[in-house]
Design an enzyme around this catalytic site. Structure first.
Site, mmCIF file in Angstrom:
data_model
loop_
_atom_site.group_PDB
_atom_site.id
_atom_site.type_symbol
_atom_site.label_atom_id
_atom_site.label_comp_id
_atom_site.label_asym_id
_atom_site.label_seq_id
_atom_site.Cartn_x
_atom_site.Cartn_y
_atom_site.Cartn_z
ATOM 1 N N LYS A 96 0.866 -1.187 0.000
ATOM 2 C CA LYS A 96 0.000 0.000 0.000
ATOM 3 C C LYS A 96 0.903 1.238 0.000
ATOM 4 O O LYS A 96 1.972 1.221 0.634
ATOM 5 C CB LYS A 96 -0.884 -0.040 1.251
ATOM 6 N N SER A 144 -9.878 -1.089 6.961
ATOM 7 C CA SER A 144 -9.280 -0.807 5.649
ATOM 8 C C SER A 144 -8.562 -1.973 4.986
ATOM 9 O O SER A 144 -8.227 -1.891 3.815
ATOM 10 C CB SER A 144 -8.327 0.381 5.747
ATOM 11 N N SER A 148 -9.816 1.369 2.963
ATOM 12 C CA SER A 148 -8.974 2.205 2.138
ATOM 13 C C SER A 148 -7.909 1.454 1.342
ATOM 14 O O SER A 148 -7.366 2.001 0.389
ATOM 15 C CB SER A 148 -8.287 3.250 3.011
#
Lengths: 489, 97
Positions: free
Chosen positions: A80, A179, A155
């Site tokens: 990420k 997330s 997310s």
């Protein structure tokens, strides 16, 4: 099956037997990326092909010398884009960090590099990890590989999308309120948020420091165990890091006979029927595997969500104060220093980030601190105590991961409170600091994946992994592939 | 609870943010609806309950004061907007006499 669609476990066996090389796997992943990146997105940065293949060649030469370092040696993966990587852009999908090149590595990247993992790229996300759809990205456009008209969840939507579409064999995400789990649920992959403190946060750009936790997004529970074995390590660079003794992969038994599963019927009031049916069917499967169902009654989801938005926004407003255009990142020159701060931040942050900063500033401001922030910290104690009591009666708690399958893109960007409800089942684990995992447990009529959430007491990741592994040994939901993958062959 | 436009203005000043009139109106509406939602917290009794900043049983984490390897000046300044010698060069903070 294409190499890029296989699990770490399968590829690792093949690498050990020298049936395939890391270069071949990496090339297959790169070929998949070129086929689907314009369709579903997922990455903000893909490394130069030569850089990737050089790492793969290094792994191959270790393998030919019989010096393979770990099960992920030679395996292509993604991070990420809120995890610092030396010399590689780390943007948090924000304009304010668009040109930021970290001078150091986050601890998890160090661990994966040392284990021989081959980094392919950095994944799209909601800006500063604030969001539930990845639509708050200022720099990317990630769609759900199962249906590109739908959101990937957030997310860590990029991380889940690249794993689900074969653009990486596994990825790391971060989870502050769901997330990792929400996008895993929406994209039909397996994602676990470990216990707070089990994985080092050093080099993870902070959103809400008392809630943030890094974890793997993989194709199944066995792969998750393999990754946790590499990243659950004490780190003296993170003062909240705790030493955890575990050997997750080795202790995957698949035998969960006698395991007690707690369920809270309040979770199912007014729940979407498709999700409810899928979860109840999974509970029947668990009963068939020898588990016992125990009734719990928490009814603290609304309270947890309220406490979550107060605590996370308060911590975010403080953490994001560092982005002021002075030492690094974007700077918009103003008339004086204050004006420079204001112009830089107003231009650099997107609307959701600003909303959280404003909310956080409000709940910490004089006159409201006790009523909101302190009250939320007390609610955290209530929720933690509820879980402490619950885990005297059961080993794991099962619930849906989300209230529905993935929804249409653009649909929920209008009302913040509506979209915040996406996190209602996931935030309690962050508030209580406990581990929780999402695994696929069915599909909606539209063909979108449904996620099952398994939570356990602090440091009981092994119990979760075993429960997930046993379920995946007797079901096939985690092996289904999006049409986009089938068509890419 | 209703957040007023002047509340938005005050919070923006504290947050070092600025909003157009349209953005401020939207922020007022959004914050009001979020605050309304989180008022559900008042449903629980918390008189005898301690606030929990984090869930760990850790207090001060100390280490020996030993010099360890750190970033070189060059690396540390790589992302600087502006630098001079070994320093970050920042905008002027105080007025001249």
């Amino acid at each position: 099956m294409k190499l890029c669609d296989m699990s770490i476990y399968e590829l690792s066996e093949m690498l050990d037997k020298k049936e395939v090389s890391s270069v071949e796997i990496s090339k297959d992943v790169l070929s998949r990326i070129s086929k689907v990146k314009d369709i579903c997105g997922g990455y903000l940065t893909v490394l130069d092909e030569n850089v990737i293949l050089d790492k793969a060649k290094e792994a191959d030469s270790r393998i030919s010398d019989n010096k393979r370092k770990s099960k992920i040696d030679g395996i292509p993966y993604a991070l990420k884009d809120n995890m610092c990587t030396k010399g590689i852009a780390t943007t948090c999908a924000s304009k304010i960090l668009e040109n930021f090149i970290p001078p150091y590595d986050c601890t998890v990247y160090e661990h994966l590099s040392n284990a021989g993992g081959v980094l392919v790229g950095k994944c799209d996300m909601d800006e500063f990890a604030m969001g539930s759809t990845t639509e708050n990205s200022a720099l990317g456009c990630t769609k759900n590989p199962w249906d590109v008209n739908k959101v990937a969840g957030g997310s860590s939507g990029g991380s889940a999308a690249v794993v689900s579409s074969g653009q990486a064999i596994f990825a790391l995400g971060s989870d502050t309120g769901g997330s990792i789990r929400l996008p895993s649920s929406f994209c039909g992959v397996s994602g676990i948020k470990p216990t707070y403190s089990a994985v080092s946060r050093y080099g993870l750009v902070a959103f809400a420091s008392s809630l943030d936790q890094i974890g793997p997004i993989t194709k199944d529970a066995r792969d998750a165990a393999i990754i946790l074995d590499e990243i659950v390590r004490y780190d003296n660079k993170d003062s909240t890091s705790v030493m955890v003794m575990a050997d997750y992969y080795k202790n995957l038994t698949g035998n969960i006979k006698g395991m007690k599963i707690g369920i809270d019927m309040a979770h199912y009031d007014g729940l979407n029927a498709e999700v409810k049916d899928a979860v109840f069917t999974a509970l029947d499967d668990y009963k068939a595997l020898g588990c016992e169902i125990v009734d719990l009654s928490f009814s603290h989801n609304d309270i947890a969500l309220s406490a979550y938005y107060i605590i996370s926004s308060a911590e975010a407003s403080s953490n994001l104060a560092r982005f002021d255009g002075v030492k690094y990142g974007m700077r918009i020159q103003g008339g004086d220093i204050i004006d420079t701060y204001v112009k830089t931040r107003s231009e650099g942050f997107g609307s959701e980030v600003k909303r959280r900063i404003m909310l956080g500033t409000f709940v910490l401001s004089s006159g409201y601190y006790d009523a909101y922030y302190k009250k939320a910290l007390k609610a955290r104690s209530v929720i933690k105590n509820n879980y402490d009591e619950a885990f005297k009666k059961c080993d794991i708690v099962i619930s849906p991961t989300a209230v529905s399958g993935a929804f249409e893109r653009g649909r929920k960007t209008q009302s913040p409170t509506e979209i915040y409800l996406s996190d209602i089942y996931t935030v309690t684990a962050n508030i209580a600091g406990i581990p929780a995992m999402s695994i696929p447990c069915g599909f909606t009529k539209e063909g979108m994946p449904i996620g099952l959430q398994i939570a356990a007491n602090s440091y009981c990741e092994q119990t979760i992994l075993n429960a997930a592994f046993a379920y995946q040994n007797s079901t096939n939901f985690h092996k289904q592939q999006p049409n986009l993958v089938k068509e890419a062959k | 609870m209703q957040i007023s436009l002047s509340d938005v203005e005050y919070l923006a000043e504290l947050s070092r943010l600025e909003f157009s009139d349209e953005e401020a109106a939207k922020m007022q509406k959004d914050l009001s609806s979020i605050i309304d939602y989180v008022n559900k917290l008042n449903d629980i009794k918390t008189e005898d309950i301690a606030a929990k900043e984090h869930i760990l049983n850790l207090s001060n984490v100390l280490r020996q004061d030993i010099v360890m390897q750190s970033l070189s000046n060059e690396e540390a300044l790589k992302n600087a907007y502006d630098s001079e010698e070994n320093y970050f060069k920042v905008p002027q903070l105080m007025e001249d006499e």
